[in-house]
Design a protein around this motif. Sequence first.
Motif, PDB file in Angstrom:
ATOM      1  N   THR A 147     -20.872 -17.444   2.978  1.00  8.85           N
ATOM      2  CA  THR A 147     -20.175 -17.773   1.707  1.00  8.85           C
ATOM      3  C   THR A 147     -18.715 -17.122   1.748  1.00  8.85           C
ATOM      4  O   THR A 147     -18.666 -15.844   2.235  1.00  8.85           O
ATOM      5  N   VAL A 148     -17.499 -17.927   1.151  1.00  6.38           N
ATOM      6  CA  VAL A 148     -16.216 -17.408   1.299  1.00  6.38           C
ATOM      7  C   VAL A 148     -16.004 -17.116  -0.211  1.00  6.38           C
ATOM      8  O   VAL A 148     -15.986 -17.817  -0.977  1.00  6.38           O
ATOM      9  N   GLY A 149     -15.669 -15.581  -0.469  1.00  7.15           N
ATOM     10  CA  GLY A 149     -15.389 -15.472  -1.907  1.00  7.15           C
ATOM     11  C   GLY A 149     -16.270 -14.185  -2.170  1.00  7.15           C
ATOM     12  O   GLY A 149     -17.203 -14.075  -1.608  1.00  7.15           O
ATOM     13  N   VAL A 150     -15.600 -13.387  -2.945  1.00  5.44           N
ATOM     14  CA  VAL A 150     -16.169 -12.208  -3.357  1.00  5.44           C
ATOM     15  C   VAL A 150     -16.244 -12.102  -5.116  1.00  5.44           C
ATOM     16  O   VAL A 150     -15.786 -11.247  -5.705  1.00  5.44           O
ATOM     17  N   GLY A 151     -16.784 -13.314  -5.620  1.00  6.37           N
ATOM     18  CA  GLY A 151     -16.832 -13.341  -7.161  1.00  6.37           C
ATOM     19  C   GLY A 151     -18.448 -13.410  -7.456  1.00  6.37           C
ATOM     20  O   GLY A 151     -19.252 -13.386  -6.393  1.00  6.37           O
ATOM     21  N   ASN A 152     -18.636 -13.561  -8.643  1.00  5.93           N
ATOM     22  CA  ASN A 152     -20.426 -13.758  -8.845  1.00  5.93           C
ATOM     23  C   ASN A 152     -20.946 -14.890  -8.483  1.00  5.93           C
ATOM     24  O   ASN A 152     -22.154 -14.946  -8.104  1.00  5.93           O
ATOM     25  N   VAL A 153     -20.124 -15.850  -8.149  1.00  3.34           N
ATOM     26  CA  VAL A 153     -20.789 -17.219  -7.636  1.00  3.34           C
ATOM     27  C   VAL A 153     -21.247 -16.996  -6.359  1.00  3.34           C
ATOM     28  O   VAL A 153     -22.349 -17.434  -5.813  1.00  3.34           O
TER      29      VAL A 153
END
Length: 472
Positions: A147-153
Amino acid sequence: MNPRRVAIVGAGPSGLFAAQALLARAPFEVGIDIFDRLPSPFGLLRYGVAPDHASIKAIATVLARVFDDPRVRFFGLVELGRDVTVAELTASYDAVVYAAGASEDRRMEIPGETLLGSHSAREFVAWYSGHPDASPQSLRGVRTAVTVGVGNVAIDVARVLLKPAGDLAATDMPQAVLDELRAAQIQDVWVIGRRGPEHASFTTPELRELLALPGVAVDVQGVELASIDDADLDRRTKANVAALLESTTPPAGPRPGTHDGDGSDSGQDGARPRARLHFLFWHRPVRIVGAGQVEHVVCERTAPAGPGRVEGVGDLVTIDAQLVLRAIGYRGIPIPGVPFDAETGRIFNQDGRVTDPDGTVHPGEYAVGWIKRGPIGVIGTNKADAGQTVGLILDDLAAAPEREERDLIALLAARGFSPSTLADWRRIDTAELARGEAGGRERAKIEAWHELLDLVRTGRAGGPPSVADQRV
């Protein structure tokens, strides 16, 4: 004075918060019609909040009280630009509020992004949330997911992939989704961030929930957590760094998922872990490699390059993977007839009043939520945002002259088009509760368009789909 009539386009949290504020604050009589493309209200609460986050989804119960007010009507299966035009709306209502949200995702724009097995997290979330537009997602053969990204999604997606399927069986996930997750054999999930954990936007409760999954070993790469200076960090980011530090243990062997790994690392208690969760900070994907489908993700180390920016420094790491889910942000899509800023993915507006690009105000047109301010904040952020716009609406309506009423629903009926109603939604709701009860859970989502439309038309779900039922 005749009632002031307001149309709200979008029945998600921002639209319902706007209706709630109008009902509570209007000093004059008001009638509100809420339109949505789907036959069900609640938008992101129904199709974007993770199914195992029942406490957040319960906000829908509070917002549903809006529909108990006789001044409010709900009309589903109505798409602006297809079934009704902006000109028809503005001619029929004293105020039109656009609450369309942000339904597109940002792309990484790297080679290999279109390979089979590379998707947006938005697509994945829509699938496990039972959205009727969602495409089925296959996890067959997936051992490692990135998974690429470091938000809640990204955190939600990683948790759903790593959580035992039995722990999700009590949620409202469609049965087909539960079956796919139960058959999955995912061993490693990577969460990749182009900056450090002190810059990540996930909230601490969601992070801690992921880190606490039983049987999952956690490691953090790309940064020395103990060396992060937290003197200038806010409470949330301090707590995030502390949670990561508490949860990590040095891997017992070579890094799993890379070419020299043997998968021999162990959990905190020395027992072989059921799965592994890897955080890779200060890295960004630069290409996805595979013969027709995802086989590897190549990431480059990054370094700060000014406020909010990074640059690649050339050091590469290759992760063996079969699934890539990008969670790097959402953006709005244009609404036919409404001024739209393609660069920001938002409607042009001043604090909620719709404007032309040059700042000229469109009388009687307003925006709330993500289509107004961009995809930032949590669900509760929409309440204050809607309140700001509603204040402007009430000021403008108080000063506006009365005008002749025009019945948009009658206009649609004259064309032979009948929107779905609140009664139709309640039939869908009842059917989902019954389906859940039959399976020993509170609710089971009905995800197929043809079944939703059957419930609208006949009150019963069933039968094969027809071409006419593909409402997309």
